[in-house]
Enzyme design. Structure first.
Site, PDB file in Angstrom:
ATOM      1  N   SER A   1      -5.947  -2.446  -7.968  1.00 49.30           N
ATOM      2  CA  SER A   1      -6.925  -3.487  -7.349  1.00 49.30           C
ATOM      3  C   SER A   1      -8.137  -3.682  -8.255  1.00 49.30           C
ATOM      4  O   SER A   1      -7.425  -4.075  -9.279  1.00 49.30           O
ATOM      5  CB  SER A   1      -7.274  -2.544  -6.204  1.00 49.30           C
ATOM      6  OG  SER A   1      -8.307  -3.258  -6.392  1.00 49.30           O
TER       7      SER A   1
ATOM      8  N   HIS B   1      -2.585  -3.623   0.741  1.00 54.12           N
ATOM      9  CA  HIS B   1      -2.987  -3.073  -0.415  1.00 54.12           C
ATOM     10  C   HIS B   1      -2.709  -1.687  -0.665  1.00 54.12           C
ATOM     11  O   HIS B   1      -3.809  -1.317  -0.258  1.00 54.12           O
ATOM     12  CB  HIS B   1      -4.671  -3.195  -0.407  1.00 54.12           C
ATOM     13  CG  HIS B   1      -5.335  -3.454  -1.517  1.00 54.12           C
ATOM     14  ND1 HIS B   1      -4.896  -4.469  -2.221  1.00 54.12           N
ATOM     15  CD2 HIS B   1      -6.014  -2.533  -2.263  1.00 54.12           C
ATOM     16  CE1 HIS B   1      -6.075  -4.614  -3.650  1.00 54.12           C
ATOM     17  NE2 HIS B   1      -6.511  -3.042  -3.536  1.00 54.12           N
TER      18      HIS B   1
END
Length: 419
Positions: free
Chosen positions: A259, A401
């Site tokens: 990320s 994610h």
């Protein structure tokens, strides 16, 4: 007169059956990844102000990487290294990540704890880095594991955007976000630090981080380095420490992040050529994904929610990404001919998996300039099937994610081919 019974030899049967078998194999052969229509519809409904549909991606032209600012073609690695790469580095510094100060602080390290771990197969260290400048100091801790083996081990530096995984917590329980035991078992040394310990991950945290300590107060506010660059700077300081250890081979060093950590990892490798491999996991906008696609998270959204990550100038391209003088395929190009691995998750459309993949293949011309093979296929690989070609690697896994043990496995498999 009745026909005599037909007698089939094994060869005849195989000739009859094989077309059917081939058809069945083709029918079950995994296809290139496509976003789930149901997921696209659901996300489009929940966040209608953002685009999740390929049909709505605007037409765009990527800025040419092998064309210098004066319009001349770049045809040699010498031209790339002396002309075009410095131009692109300066553009990314001024427009996206910021210029690091020329300050040369004193950095020293204190080993807080040392222990033989993992059934005697590794040595674990808890280390504190102390950065001193003009009578002031900033410190951050990191955790290191080194396999107990005869030969110096390659090093994986993990930029952890979630929390510090201390020596004791890593010993007591394997954390899939940084599975130290698994990494060491594969023959790698590894270190991890928490982003916010280097520079707070908050818009109002400037005075509590390393940027405040090292900045020139007279520098241009619009182009000063921001947190992503500071986190990458921190990764380089961890590498400094490891490079002095005889049990680690600093010529085989990778930087890894997920990320926002993945964004920082790519920029860290661009700024510090000692990182011979960069791994970006689900890094999205401002990381591996092409800004011009305006898919999922956009420049406007990311700079308004996380203004401390990027220069003020980057926010000026909100809604006009096509006017950016650079795009993220060129960030990956800056790492060539060293190795780059990009990973996505099929439910993480916010990070634009296709845009991450397209940026990777958009850097192929620079790898080719060096005579390196790299991923150039325009079609994405099937879900769960890593694509490793030369200096570049990519996979898209099922799920959300996150950075998982499966991601680490695919990355370690690639690293083994490069190290």
């Amino acid at each position: 007169m009745p026909h005599p019974p037909r007698i089939f030899t094994l060869t005849t049967l195989l000739l009859i059956i094989s077309p059917v078998a081939n058809f069945a194999q083709e029918a079950t052969k995994p296809t290139a990844w496509q976003a789930s229509p149901e997921l696209v519809a659901n996300k489009s409904k929940r966040k209608s102000e953002f685009n999740y549909r390929e049909t709505l991606v605007p037409d765009y032209d990527l800025p040419a990487t092998l064309v210098a600012g004066d319009g001349s073609a770049i045809r040699s690695t010498e031209q790339w290294e002396t002309t075009r790469r410095p131009e692109l580095m300066q553009l990314f510094r001024e427009e996206v990540y910021g210029l690091r100060p020329a300050t040369q602080p004193r950095v020293r390290y204190e080993t807080l704890e040392r222990q033989t771990v993992f059934d005697g197969k590794a040595t674990g260290l808890q280390v504190k880095a102390l950065i001193e400048h003009q009578g002031k100091e900033h410190a951050f801790e990191f955790t290191v594991f080194i396999p107990n083996q005869d030969n110096p081990a390659p090093l994986l530096v993990h930029i952890n955007n979630r929390y510090l995984i201390s020596l004791q917590s890593a010993i007591q329980k394997e954390d899939p976000f940084w599975p130290a035991r698994m990494i060491v078992k594969r023959g790698y040394a590894t270190a991890s630090f928490h982003t916010s310990d280097v520079d707070p991950d908050q818009a109002d945290g400037y005075e509590k981080g390393v940027r405040c300590l090292l900045d020139d107060p007279d520098s241009d506010l619009s182009t000063r380095w921001r947190s992503l660059s500071a986190w990458g700077w921190g990764a380089s300081r961890v590498l400094d420490f490891a490079a002095e250890l005889k049990s680690i081979d600093p010529t085989r060093a990778a930087v890894i992040g997920h990320s926002r950590g993945g964004k920082a990892a790519l920029w860290a490798a661009a700024e510090d050529p000692r990182f011979t491999l960069a791994y970006s996991n689900n890094s999205g906008c401002g990381g591996a994904a092409l800004s011009r696609r305006r898919f999922g998270e956009t420049v406007g959204r990311i700079t308004s929610v996380f203004p401390h990550w990027f220069t003020d100038r980057f926010a000026n391209y909100a809604g006009r990404e096509d006017q950016l003088p650079i795009d993220q395929h060129q960030l990956i190009s800056l790492i060539a001919p060293r190795s780059v691995y990009v990973a996505s998750a099929d439910q993480d459309l916010w990070a634009d998996p296709r845009g991450e993949y397209l940026a990777l293949i958009g850097a192929a011309d620079v790898f080719e300039l060096y005579g390196e093979t790299s991923i150039s296929q325009t079609t994405m690989p099937p879900l769960g099937e890593p694509r490793h070609i030369g200096a570049t690697g990519y996979h898209i896994r099922g799920g959300k994610h996150n950075l998982t043990e499966l991601d680490w496995k695919h990355f370690l498999d690639f690293a083994a081919t490069r190290f």
